[in-house]
Design a protein around this motif. Structure first.
Motif, PDB file in Angstrom:
ATOM      1  N   VAL A   1      -1.684 -32.869 -39.589  1.00  0.00           N
ATOM      2  CA  VAL A   1      -2.187 -34.236 -39.417  1.00  0.00           C
ATOM      3  C   VAL A   1      -1.836 -35.002 -40.687  1.00  0.00           C
ATOM      4  CG1 VAL A   1      -4.271 -35.656 -39.210  1.00  0.00           C
ATOM      5  CG2 VAL A   1      -3.995 -33.638 -37.789  1.00  0.00           C
ATOM      6  N   TYR A   2      -1.261 -36.195 -40.510  1.00  0.00           N
ATOM      7  CA  TYR A   2      -0.648 -36.912 -41.628  1.00  0.00           C
ATOM      8  C   TYR A   2      -1.069 -38.380 -41.611  1.00  0.00           C
ATOM      9  CZ  TYR A   2       3.226 -39.073 -44.235  1.00  0.00           C
ATOM     10  OH  TYR A   2       3.975 -39.794 -45.120  1.00  0.00           O
ATOM     11  N   ASP A   3      -1.389 -38.901 -42.779  1.00  0.00           N
ATOM     12  CA  ASP A   3      -1.733 -40.318 -42.897  1.00  0.00           C
ATOM     13  C   ASP A   3      -0.626 -41.041 -43.666  1.00  0.00           C
ATOM     14  OD1 ASP A   3      -2.644 -42.799 -43.595  1.00  0.00           O
ATOM     15  OD2 ASP A   3      -4.615 -42.133 -44.259  1.00  0.00           O
ATOM     16  N   PRO A   4       0.153 -41.899 -42.979  1.00  0.00           N
ATOM     17  CA  PRO A   4       1.317 -42.494 -43.629  1.00  0.00           C
ATOM     18  C   PRO A   4       0.941 -43.477 -44.752  1.00  0.00           C
ATOM     19  CG  PRO A   4       0.986 -43.475 -41.483  1.00  0.00           C
ATOM     20  CD  PRO A   4       0.012 -42.344 -41.591  1.00  0.00           C
ATOM     21  N   LEU A   5      -0.252 -44.015 -44.722  1.00  0.00           N
ATOM     22  CA  LEU A   5      -0.597 -44.994 -45.762  1.00  0.00           C
ATOM     23  C   LEU A   5      -0.956 -44.282 -47.068  1.00  0.00           C
ATOM     24  CD1 LEU A   5      -2.492 -47.758 -43.772  1.00  0.00           C
ATOM     25  CD2 LEU A   5      -0.094 -47.643 -44.389  1.00  0.00           C
ATOM     26  N   SER A   6      -1.647 -43.159 -46.976  1.00  0.00           N
ATOM     27  CA  SER A   6      -2.011 -42.439 -48.196  1.00  0.00           C
ATOM     28  C   SER A   6      -1.020 -41.321 -48.502  1.00  0.00           C
ATOM     29  CB  SER A   6      -3.409 -41.842 -48.050  1.00  0.00           C
ATOM     30  OG  SER A   6      -3.379 -40.792 -47.104  1.00  0.00           O
ATOM     31  N   LYS A   7      -0.144 -41.001 -47.555  1.00  0.00           N
ATOM     32  CA  LYS A   7       0.806 -39.879 -47.628  1.00  0.00           C
ATOM     33  C   LYS A   7       0.082 -38.538 -47.737  1.00  0.00           C
ATOM     34  CE  LYS A   7       4.094 -42.831 -49.924  1.00  0.00           C
ATOM     35  NZ  LYS A   7       4.389 -43.259 -51.276  1.00  0.00           N
ATOM     36  N   ARG A   8      -1.170 -38.494 -47.388  1.00  0.00           N
ATOM     37  CA  ARG A   8      -1.891 -37.219 -47.417  1.00  0.00           C
ATOM     38  C   ARG A   8      -1.691 -36.495 -46.087  1.00  0.00           C
ATOM     39  NH1 ARG A   8      -6.397 -39.560 -50.653  1.00  0.00           N
ATOM     40  NH2 ARG A   8      -7.221 -40.403 -48.740  1.00  0.00           N
ATOM     41  N   TYR A   9      -1.635 -35.167 -46.148  1.00  0.00           N
ATOM     42  CA  TYR A   9      -1.467 -34.416 -44.909  1.00  0.00           C
ATOM     43  C   TYR A   9      -2.350 -33.192 -44.952  1.00  0.00           C
ATOM     44  CZ  TYR A   9       1.458 -31.428 -47.796  1.00  0.00           C
ATOM     45  OH  TYR A   9       1.913 -30.599 -48.776  1.00  0.00           O
ATOM     46  N   ARG A  10      -2.592 -32.631 -43.785  1.00  0.00           N
ATOM     47  CA  ARG A  10      -3.335 -31.382 -43.708  1.00  0.00           C
ATOM     48  C   ARG A  10      -2.622 -30.485 -42.720  1.00  0.00           C
ATOM     49  NH1 ARG A  10      -9.819 -30.621 -42.850  1.00  0.00           N
ATOM     50  NH2 ARG A  10      -9.772 -28.402 -42.306  1.00  0.00           N
ATOM     51  N   LEU A  11      -2.217 -29.299 -43.192  1.00  0.00           N
ATOM     52  CA  LEU A  11      -1.566 -28.336 -42.307  1.00  0.00           C
ATOM     53  C   LEU A  11      -2.645 -27.555 -41.581  1.00  0.00           C
ATOM     54  CD1 LEU A  11       1.147 -27.009 -44.784  1.00  0.00           C
ATOM     55  CD2 LEU A  11       1.479 -28.651 -42.929  1.00  0.00           C
ATOM     56  N   LEU A  12      -2.475 -27.404 -40.257  1.00  0.00           N
ATOM     57  CA  LEU A  12      -3.491 -26.701 -39.477  1.00  0.00           C
ATOM     58  C   LEU A  12      -3.166 -25.202 -39.431  1.00  0.00           C
ATOM     59  CD1 LEU A  12      -4.272 -29.559 -38.755  1.00  0.00           C
ATOM     60  CD2 LEU A  12      -4.341 -28.914 -36.363  1.00  0.00           C
ATOM     61  N   PRO A  13      -4.189 -24.359 -39.396  1.00  0.00           N
ATOM     62  CA  PRO A  13      -3.904 -22.928 -39.232  1.00  0.00           C
ATOM     63  C   PRO A  13      -3.396 -22.658 -37.822  1.00  0.00           C
ATOM     64  CG  PRO A  13      -6.263 -23.323 -39.093  1.00  0.00           C
ATOM     65  CD  PRO A  13      -5.629 -24.645 -39.437  1.00  0.00           C
TER      66      PRO A  13
ATOM     67  N   ASN B   1     -13.817 -30.268 -39.574  1.00  0.00           N
ATOM     68  CA  ASN B   1     -15.033 -29.943 -40.324  1.00  0.00           C
ATOM     69  C   ASN B   1     -15.151 -28.442 -40.600  1.00  0.00           C
ATOM     70  OD1 ASN B   1     -15.872 -32.582 -40.472  1.00  0.00           O
ATOM     71  ND2 ASN B   1     -16.991 -32.464 -38.527  1.00  0.00           N
ATOM     72  N   THR B   2     -14.851 -27.634 -39.561  1.00  0.00           N
ATOM     73  CA  THR B   2     -14.987 -26.188 -39.744  1.00  0.00           C
ATOM     74  C   THR B   2     -13.681 -25.565 -40.235  1.00  0.00           C
ATOM     75  OG1 THR B   2     -14.282 -25.722 -37.489  1.00  0.00           O
ATOM     76  CG2 THR B   2     -16.643 -26.065 -37.829  1.00  0.00           C
ATOM     77  N   GLY B   3     -12.551 -26.235 -39.954  1.00  0.00           N
ATOM     78  CA  GLY B   3     -11.258 -25.658 -40.315  1.00  0.00           C
ATOM     79  C   GLY B   3     -10.815 -24.545 -39.382  1.00  0.00           C
ATOM     80  N   HIS B   4     -11.503 -24.404 -38.226  1.00  0.00           N
ATOM     81  CA  HIS B   4     -11.198 -23.308 -37.305  1.00  0.00           C
ATOM     82  C   HIS B   4     -10.848 -23.822 -35.911  1.00  0.00           C
ATOM     83  CE1 HIS B   4     -12.489 -20.342 -40.115  1.00  0.00           C
ATOM     84  NE2 HIS B   4     -13.698 -20.867 -40.203  1.00  0.00           N
ATOM     85  N   TRP B   5     -10.096 -22.977 -35.195  1.00  0.00           N
ATOM     86  CA  TRP B   5      -9.863 -23.188 -33.774  1.00  0.00           C
ATOM     87  C   TRP B   5     -10.955 -22.492 -32.984  1.00  0.00           C
ATOM     88  CZ3 TRP B   5      -6.185 -26.258 -31.733  1.00  0.00           C
ATOM     89  CH2 TRP B   5      -5.075 -26.583 -32.524  1.00  0.00           C
TER      90      TRP B   5
END
Lengths: 407, 174
Positions: A146-158, A216-220
């Motif tokens: 999940v990526y935010d183009p304005l802040s360039k922050r991203y989070r890779l999902l497990p 929030n949990t970081g889990h599937w």
């Protein structure tokens, strides 16, 4: 980009008047800024004083402002960002975002296991990206981010854990493809607002299974599962299965953070997934809806709105229905409006408060002379041309990008 | 409204309350109109403001209070109808005309008015004036916006910071 006009030296200020006025306290300024409808205006105000900027960028203010005003549609993403074109209201801001924001996400996040990231969904200005093996013979769960183009922050999902797949009694060789959707939290606090869920729906020869990732949990976790045979046993009038045995589902439409709808191809039904309850249900459409594409939205006052369209026609039907708990047969869809389109169109998607249509413009001799993307605003039924389309873009998935900005 | 004693004896007439401005001017007004203020409503429900007592409003001067009450008197009947589902289009149009004219006033009065509406928690009036001020700053330069909102010109440090943000939001200035 033209620098803003420096205004302090030139115009002699009406000093007397200014010094006589009381300095308005923060809570009054907030009341005033909440009523500013234009995003350019709000940006200008935020640059006028450090205290205005602090007020406007405060999450509590932005939440209240968002609750009052819809996002501004700025353009679309397929392999690149295509800004809205004049006279569309998002054209000015969208045009400048080409330079401002990092839409070429492949430059900003590390490579996945395979070649490149593709955009699969956009919600609240955030992109859901996928990198998959593109191996048609053997299904492998893709990489997701999940990526935010304005802040360039991203989070890779497990990855979805094998144990979870096994517990869902899902055999990898019976999965044909995966559809992923981003769901934003509708929370009221800053924390809740930044959180999101990713819905991953495996589509297979026997069944469809949903897994849900929570930021929030970081889990599937396992969401829900339904077998095509169960749908048939429930008396749904479904089209014959494809040669591989699976059903065909039209693209998903969802708008309200809580429900996702898929049109069941060749039938008068939609399949609904309730994100909070984590369960599937079905809902009837008006008769003669086997061929239509539909988009379903919450319409307020306990009603749902549906836009229904026969591909390659020049009108959209607008229906509403009273929403009730169990989807009982008592409520009926009411036809509210028939909305004319400027040319023959197909539905290509939906985003918070808009339906998107791809229009085919023909000459008198019926040759295709151009294509354009149109947006239909759910609340106002206003139809606007977003931008023209190259033949090249046709066939690639388009994702509309809208934003409240300052997010 | 069946209060045990009805103000200064206007038997049969609507209950009246007295409000006292910061400069000690007394305003007698129908309780229903004054109750548009959330702040005053509780006091009035408790039977306050009647007779010789009056409710002191130390933050509101007489010029502002008379303007506030003009708004409340005009809007009280519609408010009593609970947002007026049975109001006619004519009534609504008349209120809209009144509102537009009402805020067509000097800026300093407008600001006293929004402060008073905020203190007295008169939602409709707050909203009306806030909308008017939002319209007033529409299309103005940052410096004009500051002055309009009663902010002194920036220090050189603040100016430098603002310039940086202006470049960031270049699209807003095209």
């Amino acid at each position: 980009m033209a620098a803003p006009p420096p205004s302090d030296e030139e115009t002699p200020p009406p000093v007397l008047e200014a010094t006589l006025l009381p300095r308005l306290p923060d809570e009054i300024l907030e009341l005033i800024f909440l009523r500013v409808t234009s995003y350019a205006e709000l940006a200008r105000i935020s640059t006028a004083s450090t205290s205005f900027r602090r007020l406007i960028l405060a999450p509590s203010f932005l939440r209240r402002h968002r609750a009052r005003h819809p996002p501004l549609l700025l353009g679309t993403i397929c392999c690149h960002f295509h800004p809205a074109e004049q006279p569309h209201p998002g054209a000015r801001i969208g045009g400048s975002l080409v330079h401002l924001a990092a839409f070429s996400f492949n430059n900003y996040i590390p490579r996945g296991r395979w070649s490149r990231w593709d955009c699969r969904d956009i919600r609240d200005g955030r992109f859901l990206l996928m990198c998959d093996s593109r191996d048609w013979r053997r299904f492998v769960f893709p990489d997701l981010a999940v990526y935010d183009p304005l802040s360039k922050r991203y989070r890779l999902l497990p990855l979805v854990p094998d144990s979870l797949i096994a517990s869902a009694q899902l055999q990898m060789n019976k999965i044909q493809h995966l559809e992923v959707l981003l769901v934003s939290s509708s929370g009221h606090t800053e924390e809740e607002e930044k959180s999101f869920q990713v819905i991953a729906r495996t589509h297979g020869t026997e069944r469809t299974v949903i897994f849900v990732f929570s930021s929030n949990t970081g889990h599937w976790i396992f969401g829900a599962s339904i077998a095509w045979d169960d749908l048939r046993a429930a008396g749904l009038n479904l089209a014959p299965a494809t040669p591989t045995g699976s059903l065909s589902l039209n693209y998903a439409q969802y708008d309200d953070h809580s429900s996702i709808y898929w049109k069941l191809d060749g039938s008068d039904n939609v399949l609904k997934f309730d994100v909070n309850e984590m369960e599937f249900s079905t809902m009837n459409l008006p008769p003669d809806h086997t061929r239509q594409s539909v988009a379903i939205f919450k319409a307020g006052e306990g009603r749902l709105a549906m836009f229904s369209h026969t591909p390659y026609t020049a009108y959209v039907n607008h229906y509403t229905i009273m929403q009730n708990g169990g989807g009982s047969a008592t409520a009926e869809w009411q036809l509210e409006n028939v909305i004319p389109l400027p040319c023959n169109c197909t539905f290509i998607g939906a985003l918070q408060g808009y339906v998107f249509l791809l229009g085919y413009c023909h000459s008198k001799e019926e040759t295709l002379v151009g294509m354009a993307l149109y947006s239909l605003e759910v609340k106002t039924l206003k139809l606007e041309r977003v931008h023209g389309m190259q033949n090249l873009d046709h066939g690639q998935s388009q994702h509309a990008y809208g934003s409240w900005l300052f997010s | 409204m069946a209060a045990p004693e009805s103000g200064d004896g206007n038997n049969g007439a609507a209950r009246m309350v007295t409000l006292i401005s910061s400069d000690n001017t007394r305003f007698e007004v129908e309780a229903a109109a004054a109750s548009l203020s959330q702040t005053l409503q509780l006091t009035i429900l408790d039977g306050g403001g009647g007779g010789g007592d009056g409710i002191p409003l130390p933050n509101v001067d007489s010029a502002t209070l008379s303007k506030v009450l003009e708004y409340c008197i005009k809007h009280a009947p519609a408010a009593a109808n609970g947002g007026a589902p049975n109001a006619t289009a004519v009534d609504r149009a008349e209120l809209e005309r009144f509102d537009n004219e009402f805020v067509n006033i000097d800026q300093s009065v407008l600001y006293s008015l929004i402060m008073a509406a905020h203190n007295l928690e008169i939602e409709g009036l707050q909203s009306l004036v806030a909308k008017k001020v939002a319209d007033m700053i529409k299309g103005k330069s940052p410096m004009e916006i500051r002055r309009t909102l009663g902010f002194p010109d920036p220090t050189p440090e603040e100016q430098a910071e603002m310039n940086a943000h202006m470049l960031e939001y270049g699209w807003a200035y095209e």
